[in-house]
Design a protein around this motif. Structure first.
Motif, short mmCIF file in Angstrom:
data_model
loop_
_atom_site.label_atom_id
_atom_site.label_comp_id
_atom_site.label_asym_id
_atom_site.label_seq_id
_atom_site.Cartn_x
_atom_site.Cartn_y
_atom_site.Cartn_z
N ARG A 57 0.87 -1.18 0.00
CA ARG A 57 0.00 0.00 0.00
C ARG A 57 0.90 1.23 0.00
NH1 ARG A 57 -3.34 -1.20 3.86
NH2 ARG A 57 -2.17 -0.33 5.59
N THR B 49 0.96 5.53 0.11
CA THR B 49 0.13 6.66 0.53
C THR B 49 0.87 7.97 0.32
OG1 THR B 49 -0.83 5.24 2.24
CG2 THR B 49 -1.23 7.62 2.42
N ASP B 50 0.21 8.94 -0.27
CA ASP B 50 0.79 10.27 -0.48
C ASP B 50 0.62 11.08 0.80
OD1 ASP B 50 1.73 12.67 -1.32
OD2 ASP B 50 0.43 12.83 -3.07
N LYS C 221 3.47 7.68 -8.38
CA LYS C 221 2.55 7.19 -9.41
C LYS C 221 3.01 5.85 -9.97
CE LYS C 221 0.27 8.48 -13.73
NZ LYS C 221 0.40 7.16 -14.31
N GLN D 226 2.33 3.20 -7.33
CA GLN D 226 0.88 3.05 -7.16
C GLN D 226 0.27 2.28 -8.33
OE1 GLN D 226 -1.68 6.59 -7.43
NE2 GLN D 226 -2.50 6.03 -5.44
N ASN E 89 -1.50 -1.39 -8.10
CA ASN E 89 -2.88 -1.57 -8.56
C ASN E 89 -2.97 -2.65 -9.62
OD1 ASN E 89 -3.82 0.40 -6.85
ND2 ASN E 89 -3.79 2.03 -8.37
N ASP F 42 -10.32 9.25 -5.04
CA ASP F 42 -9.31 8.32 -4.51
C ASP F 42 -9.94 7.01 -4.11
OD1 ASP F 42 -7.36 10.14 -4.94
OD2 ASP F 42 -7.36 10.92 -2.89
#
Length: 618
Positions: free
Chosen positions: A305, A307-308, A347, A350, A354, A543
């Motif tokens: 996971r 997270t920004d 990005k 992420q 995903n 989000d």
């Protein structure tokens, strides 16, 4: 100002000078290349004589290098013969070098360059076999090191000589195209050069196709060669290397951002693959320069996971958090040098995560074929959870129902469908008219879909707006009962009753074996604030919907990236063939990066794997 005639004459003279230099470059570099081939053949013979490698391994390492040496030795012999004729002309070689028939010499031997295809196809395997033999054969390693120290080898090792044939062949097109451009059409060698260029380009094109297939495997091999204290192997057919970067990373057992300070961070190297994120540290040596790295830890992308931190803590504008769904894993705060670098990497990771999760769901879902035809369903006793799980990927496929934005009572719901569409689809697949609504109802009752406006409403209505539930589809109903210990996830307030950021949603967006206390904590956090999520910021909703979409809808988001935009199984964040060995430096800008992933050969387990860590990571 020069007249047009003077300018043309000056250009002809300039081209003539450059042509002489190009001919000399071809002659001299060809001579050096043949010397390199002779050195390679000599080392091959000595290794064979010393019996440092068995015959079958010799064939894998050196391939047909003796044949290549013969082809190019023939070329240099012909060049030498023609050069003797040129030197006999008035004013000697310097004045008449442009009369050397380079095109005629090469054009007769270019067909033999097809032997390079065999060598190039074997080259990557040769490097891997050689590296393995060196590790277990001390005598071979000592011989190679001793040869590198000789004046003839000039500090080059055996692996450096093994790449010489490929380098030379790839340089031929540049040399001959330049020579052809500088050769007047009236020159005796023009037609031969033109034919030579066409034939060499064809061969090099075939070799590039071979190299493209092998470049990722070679990249993995080169990384593994640098990697210290890693017990497994990186060499897997389905594994794709994406990018490498240097960061400052701080670790903490809590995910409270203010508790993690940049002053506590250490220099680390991140290696991003389609299936794992590897954390390493540089190996420093006082005696020699090295680019080796020591393994510290790794997280599988299916349980990662990211997270920004900037969204919640604006002061942390150059950092982001990386963590595993496993409670044993530590939170890693990654500090980049700039916000631009941080955004690019955030990005990239992420999208990779995903895609890995979507691929995992897709593999799990499609392993169960439809166990019963809908035409044969006469009552709901023969239509249970197993049948629904097998129907979900078909619903999300191009022939399924349309998932898109839906407006309901002046509110917009993303990635939604109507109850009528689900019922009509079941009817189109053979479901009986009286059973289709009841079958659609089962999707809600078992938690595979939810009412987008009111998650607690379990009644299917034709005009209702519904969404497939990301958490529920990753678990069976029995697993969800055990996970929540009596607290049903589907009975928690719906998204519209949640004002939490996407980071909070992510904590519930877990793999199938989420611990009990975490689920209860998530539910309690939701119930603390009854305000409508739809009244919050649009970013928050985007989000959350995005997280749902990437995990649960493989037809809406390419599960493997953008490598092949014509297929739902290809996504390419970085083209690893853009560099000689497929490695991307951090200095290269990859603004529009997406992901390469590949279908794992073995089906991932539902339980979240624990984060693998090297105990000696300091």
């Amino acid at each position: 100002m020069l007249s047009p005639r003077s300018e043309e004459r000056e250009k002809v003279e300039r081209d003539a000078r450059q042509r002489k230099m190009t001919v000399m470059e071809i002659v001299e570099t060809e001579k050096d290349y043949v010397n390199d081939l002779e050195t390679l053949v000599r080392m091959s013979n000595e290794i064979q004589q010393k019996k440092l490698l068995p015959p079958e391994i010799m064939a894998q390492v050196f391939s047909n290098v003796v044949v290549l040496q013969g082809v190019n030795a023939n070329i240099t012999a012909q060049i030498s013969t023609e050069m003797t004729k040129v030197e006999a002309l008035p004013n000697g070689k310097e004045e008449n070098i442009d009369k050397l028939p380079i095109g005629k010499i090469f054009v007769g031997l270019v067909p033999f360059f097809k032997m390079y295809l065999v060598y190039c196809d074997n080259h990557d395997n040769a490097l891997i076999v050689l590296a393995k033999q060196k590790k277990k054969n001390k005598q071979l390693e000592n011989y190679i090191n001793q040869q590198a120290e000789t004046p003839q080898c000039k500090g080059l090792y055996l692996k450096d000589y093994l790449i010489k044939p490929i380098q030379r062949l790839c340089k031929y097109p540049l040399l001959f195209q330049n020579l052809l451009k500088l050769t007047p059409t009236s020159h005796d060698d023009y037609e031969s050069l033109k034919t030579c260029v066409d034939k060499i380009n064809d061969i090099v094109r075939d070799i590039n196709q071979i190299r493209d297939k092998n470049v990722n495997f070679l990249s993995l091999f080169q990384i593994e060669e640098r990697l210290v204290d890693y017990d497994n192997t990186l060499l897997a057919v389905q594994r794709k290397f994406i990018r490498e970067g240097n960061f400052l990373i701080a670790e903490d057992k809590s995910s409270k951002v203010p508790n993690i300070k940049k002053s506590d961070a250490q220099e680390r190297v991140i290696l991003l693959f389609n299936d794992r994120i590897m954390i390493c540290k540089k190996v420093h040596s006082l005696t020699s320069k090295t680019n080796n790295i020591k393994f510290v830890s790794e997280i599988e992308t299916t349980v990662a996971r990211v997270t920004d931190t900037f969204k919640t803590y604006p002061d942390y504008d150059v950092s982001f958090m990386l963590e595993s769904h496993s409670d044993a894993g530590k939170v890693k705060m990654i500090f980049a040098e700039s916000s631009k670098e941080k955004n690019n990497w955030f990005k990239l990771i992420q999208d990779t995560v995903n895609a890995a999760k979507s691929e995992k769901y897709k593999n799990n879902a499609t392993t169960e074929d439809m166990v019963v035809s809908l035409e044969d369903v006469t009552d709901l006793q023969t239509f249970g959870e197993k049948e629904i799980r097998s129907l979900v990927p078909k619903l999300l496929s191009p022939g399924g129902i349309e998932i898109k934005k839906r407006k309901h009572k002046n509110k917009i719901y993303k990635n939604a469908f109507t109850g009528k569409e689900l019922i009509d689809w079941l009817l189109s697949k053979g479901a009986k008219k009286e059973l289709a609504p009841l079958m659609a109802q089962k999707f809600l009752e078992l938690g595979y879909a939810k009412n987008a406006a009111d998650g607690e409403d379990k009644q299917i209505k034709e005009e209702g707006i519904y969404q497939f539930d990301a958490i529920s589809m990753d678990q069976s109903s029995e697993e969800r009962k055990r996970t929540a210990s009596g607290v049903s996830i589907m009975k928690s307030p719906s998204i519209k009753n949640t004002e939490k950021k996407s980071t909070s949603f992510g904590k519930a967006f877990s793999s199938s074996k989420k611990p009990q206390n975490t689920e209860k904590k998530f539910l309690s956090q939701q119930r603390k604030d009854p305000k409508s999520q739809t009244e919050g910021t649009e970013d928050n909703q985007d989000d959350i919907r995005s997280a749902e979409n990437s995990h649960s809808h493989p037809n809406l988001r390419d599960s493997r990236g953008l490598r092949d935009s014509q297929s739902s199984q290809g996504m390419n964040i970085v083209d690893s063939t853009q560099t000689s060995c497929g490695l991307l430096s951090d200095n290269e800008e990859k603004e529009s990066a997406s992901i390469p992933t590949a279908t794992p050969q073995t089906e991932p387990t539902q339980a979240a794997p624990s984060e693998k860590t090297n105990p000696t990571n300091d």
